[in-house]
Design an enzyme around this catalytic site. Structure first.
Site, PDB file in Angstrom:
ATOM      1  N   ASP A   1       1.000  -1.115  -0.390  1.00  0.00           N
ATOM      2  CA  ASP A   1       0.080   0.047  -0.017  1.00  0.00           C
ATOM      3  C   ASP A   1       0.452   1.122  -0.658  1.00  0.00           C
ATOM      4  O   ASP A   1       0.578   2.237   0.171  1.00  0.00           O
ATOM      5  CB  ASP A   1      -0.788  -0.168   1.342  1.00  0.00           C
ATOM      6  CG  ASP A   1      -1.879  -0.968   1.418  1.00  0.00           C
ATOM      7  OD1 ASP A   1      -2.789  -1.541   0.292  1.00  0.00           O
ATOM      8  OD2 ASP A   1      -1.694  -1.952   2.530  1.00  0.00           O
TER       9      ASP A   1
ATOM     10  N   HIS B   1      -3.928  -1.583  -5.986  1.00  0.00           N
ATOM     11  CA  HIS B   1      -3.515  -0.105  -6.760  1.00  0.00           C
ATOM     12  C   HIS B   1      -4.872   0.845  -6.723  1.00  0.00           C
ATOM     13  O   HIS B   1      -5.497   0.434  -7.579  1.00  0.00           O
ATOM     14  CB  HIS B   1      -2.752  -0.060  -8.116  1.00  0.00           C
ATOM     15  CG  HIS B   1      -1.680  -0.568  -7.915  1.00  0.00           C
ATOM     16  ND1 HIS B   1      -0.638  -0.946  -6.412  1.00  0.00           N
ATOM     17  CD2 HIS B   1      -0.727  -2.050  -8.805  1.00  0.00           C
ATOM     18  CE1 HIS B   1       0.624  -1.394  -6.927  1.00  0.00           C
ATOM     19  NE2 HIS B   1       0.736  -2.350  -8.329  1.00  0.00           N
TER      20      HIS B   1
END
EC number: 6.3.4.4
Length: 419
Positions: A16, A44
């Protein structure tokens, strides 16, 4: 003509980190973008002109209409997930290719994953429940199904039914029922119809791009170094190799094919799920980081655990991956703090250490505090950053022994400083 090198984007925290934005930002400079490992557990989020794109399997280069996008053999692919993801885009034929050697992540893998996590109770790892571990387990046990088998759905159906029959007792314990053969066949035929145009030998595709066509190739990893199966915070890790070396096995290239390595880090740290997190802040600052950074998982929606920048872990990950430079993401999230902290060492059994031990459970962070700043959001030149923010970046470079080459100051593609 010598072969061209492929550049690599790799996360060096717990995932992340913002890899998607950087790949999207750089993709216009590349002819091909390749994903090497993981599955639809990865996420994403990319913002372009105010439009949000959530990608889980398709490489981030898909937003560049001129780039070819490759899903490599190291990925475990959920047909259902990628078909849904493909609906966000048009005219994908000739722009998206899926390795025939990638392994399939089917619905029963998710059921196994969720059942096992439930059985573990409070000792659960905190997986996404997407079936990634079971799919990789089948691969290692040499009983997995590969994407290329979708080209013959009848034969694949027989293999899946046989797999259930051979493991009837295990599935019974996990309360997983054998699929209806006719329904399964129709499901596989649907996958085959939609995905067959994209299935190919992607290794040959990449070799040709590098060796014969002199194409610029960008490699995109999923998750982050601290989740690597060998070098992460085991057992609270993912089931694949998330480091730069894993890109070679996950795409069918060799170490000499790798050129520049860019490590992606947030200006602070986050983690989803269970496991050690030395610099986690359980107080108001950690909560504020989560609120300002909108720290919720793209895949699960779970709130991410938040804390200060861990320079010890970053230095370890940078060395492990051979990073040439760092991309420092979400600097703007730190705007407005009176002071910001950096974990510069650990305390273990009363002694100060500057490395990562095999087990992080018992380490305590040692912080240095630095003066905060007012605003970096939207800055596009290093000179536009407040002096305190510039000093913060220089401190990170000094401790991690890696230069910062890219700075992100908002989710938008253009709010990026290239040094």
């Amino acid at each position: 003509m010598p072969s061209r090198k492929a550049d690599l984007i790799v996360g060096i925290q717990w995932g992340d980190e913002g890899k998607g934005k950087i790949v999207d930002r750089l993709a216009k400079e590349y002819d091909m973008v390749c994903r090497s490992q993981g599955g639809h557990n990865a996420g994403h989020t990319i913002w372009v002109d105010g439009v949000r794109y959530a990608l889980h399997l398709i490489p981030s280069g898909i937003l560049n209409p001129k780039a070819v996008n490759v899903i490599g053999n190291g990925v475990v692919l959920s047909p259902e997930s990628i078909i849904k993801e493909m609906l966000q885009f048009e005219n994908l034929e000739g722009r998206l290719f899926i390795s025939d050697k990638a392994h399939l992540n089917l619905s029963y893998h998710s059921l196994i994953d969720q059942a096992r996590e439930k059985l573990k109770g409070d000792k659960a790892i905190g997986t996404t429940g997407k079936g990634i571990g079971p799919a990789y387990s089948d691969k290692i046990n040499r009983v997995g199904m590969r994407v290329g088998e979708l080209l013959n759905p009848e034969k694949l159906c027989e293999r899946i039914v046989e797999h259930f029959e051979q493991n009837r007792d295990i599935f019974a314990i996990l309360n997983i029922n054998m699929p209806n053969k006719n329904e399964l066949l129709e499901e596989l035929k649907g996958y085959s119809e939609k995905l067959s145009p994209f299935i190919t030998d992607t290794t040959q595709l990449i070799w040709r791009a590098l060796d014969k066509e002199n194409k610029r190739v960008l490699l995109e990893g999923a998750q982050g170094t601290m989740l690597d199966i060998d070098h992460g915070t085991y057992p609270y890790v993912t089931s694949s190799s998330t480091i730069s070396a894993g890109a070679c096995t996950g795409l069918g290239i060799n170490a000499k094919d790798i050129g520049k390595v860019i490590g992606i880090v947030k200006a602070y740290c986050t983690r989803v799920g269970n496991g050690p997190f030395p610099s986690e802040d359980l107080g108001k600052d950690g909560k504020l980081l989560g609120e300002r950074g909108h720290e919720f998982g793209t895949t699960t929606g779970r709130a991410r655990r938040c804390g200060w920048f861990d320079a010890v872990a970053c230095r370890y990950a940078s060395r492990l991956n051979g990073c040439d430079e760092l991309a420092l993401m979400k600097l703007d999230v730190l705007d407005g703090f009176d002071e910001v902290k950096v974990c510069v060492a650990y305390e273990l059994n009363g002694a100060q250490i500057d490395y990562l031990p095999a087990n992080l459970d018992d380490v305590k962070p040692i912080y240095k505090s630095f003066k905060g700043w007012d605003k970096t959001e939207g800055a596009r030149r290093f000179e536009d950053l407040p002096k305190e923010a510039q000093d913060y970046i220089k401190i990170i470079e000094e401790i991690t022994k890696t230069k910062v080459g890219i700075i992100s100051t908002s989710p938008e593609r253009e709010d990026t400083i290239i040094l």
